[in-house]
Design an enzyme around this catalytic site. Structure first.
Site, short mmCIF file in Angstrom:
data_model
loop_
_atom_site.label_atom_id
_atom_site.label_comp_id
_atom_site.label_asym_id
_atom_site.label_seq_id
_atom_site.Cartn_x
_atom_site.Cartn_y
_atom_site.Cartn_z
N HIS A 108 0.84 -1.20 0.00
CA HIS A 108 0.00 0.00 0.00
C HIS A 108 0.87 1.25 0.00
O HIS A 108 0.63 2.20 -0.78
CB HIS A 108 -0.91 -0.02 1.23
N GLU A 109 1.89 1.28 0.85
CA GLU A 109 2.76 2.46 0.92
C GLU A 109 3.59 2.62 -0.34
O GLU A 109 3.82 3.74 -0.81
CB GLU A 109 3.66 2.37 2.16
N HIS A 112 1.59 4.29 -2.96
CA HIS A 112 1.58 5.75 -2.79
C HIS A 112 2.81 6.37 -3.46
O HIS A 112 2.72 7.40 -4.13
CB HIS A 112 1.60 6.11 -1.31
N GLU A 182 -6.05 7.16 -0.93
CA GLU A 182 -5.99 5.98 -0.06
C GLU A 182 -6.68 4.79 -0.72
O GLU A 182 -6.16 3.67 -0.73
CB GLU A 182 -6.65 6.27 1.29
#
Length: 261
Positions: A108-109, A112, A182
């Site tokens: 997930h990071e 980003h 997100e």
């Protein structure tokens, strides 16, 4: 040069300087505010191995890796681009997540970083500061013009409006940017691991855990995978205000979207 035009020029120059400074130093500021320290590879071998494997799969350079001494499970990414990025995770996240869950959070990071969300977040913060500066200068220079009997009414009105509505506009900017990014990072992170169940399980643990990050800040709250601010009455003061201006979609909503992949 009249004060009105001078105020505008000065505001633009200051805002531009803030944008330039933020572009180069945003990651260091976010890490310092959060109390992050570098994570030695020999001490955090599993963490480094997972990040390296995901970076190979996603064709990304390995970011700098940091650890935050905090029992609350959480993580965030920062940096102006994939070549100058960093990931920070709490010791609580490392202790409470199994391998698949931790991999889901890290993916997930990294999503980003790959999507340049960290740069977008930095620009949003810069705009917040620019609004405040323009407001302050407008009010200040309009006051001088009035004292010199040059009027200055319209400039004063602009400054007053920005002063009143600026904070709300800034919060709405962070709200809109963060919530959309997100959800996208959840989907891209699940694609990166090819195992959505890992991230789903991680988000479920984050939903059920009531530990609050001790070094939380409104300025960096939008960076974390879950808002680090108190959101339940039992977690701390102003929880109702944090919920009102929440920069993240509800975890249950994010989990439901991932289950549909």
């Amino acid at each position: 040069m009249k004060f009105g035009s001078g105020a505008i020029v000065l505001a633009v120059l200051v805002a531009g300087g803030m944008a330039f400074a933020s572009y180069w130093t945003s990651d260091r500021i976010a890490l310092a505010v959060s109390g992050a320290r570098p994570a030695p590879e020999e001490e955090f071998t599993r963490l480094h191995n997972l990040v390296e494997g995901l970076c190979l799969s996603g064709a990304l350079p390995k970011p700098r890796i940091y650890v935050i001494e905090d029992d609350a499970p959480n993580a965030f990414a920062t940096g102006r681009d994939p070549d100058h990025a960093a990931i920070a995770v709490t010791t609580g996240l490392l202790a409470k997540m199994n391998r698949a869950e931790l991999e889901g959070v890290l993916a997930h990071e990294l999503a980003h970083i790959k999507n340049y969300d960290t740069l977008v977040a930095t620009l949003a913060v810069t705009m917040v500061g620019a609004i405040a500066i323009v407001s302050d200068l407008s009010m200040r220079f309009s006051g001088r013009r009035h004292s010199d009997r040059e009027g200055g009414g319209p400039l004063a009105v602009v400054g007053a409006l920005l002063l009143v509505f600026g904070p709300f506009l800034a919060q709405l900017m962070q709200y809109a940017v963060s919530r959309n990014r997100e959800s996208l990072a959840d989907a891209r992170g699940a694609e990166l691991t090819r195992y959505p169940a890992g991230l789903i399980s991680a988000l479920e643990k984050l939903r059920d855990d009531q530990t609050v990050v001790s070094a939380h800040s409104r300025a960096t709250a939008h960076l974390w995978i879950e808002s680090p601010l108190p959101r339940r009455k039992s977690e701390g003061r102003f929880a109702w205000l944090n919920r009102m201006y929440d920069t993240h979609p509800p975890l249950e909503e994010r989990i439901d979207r991932l289950r549909q992949l």
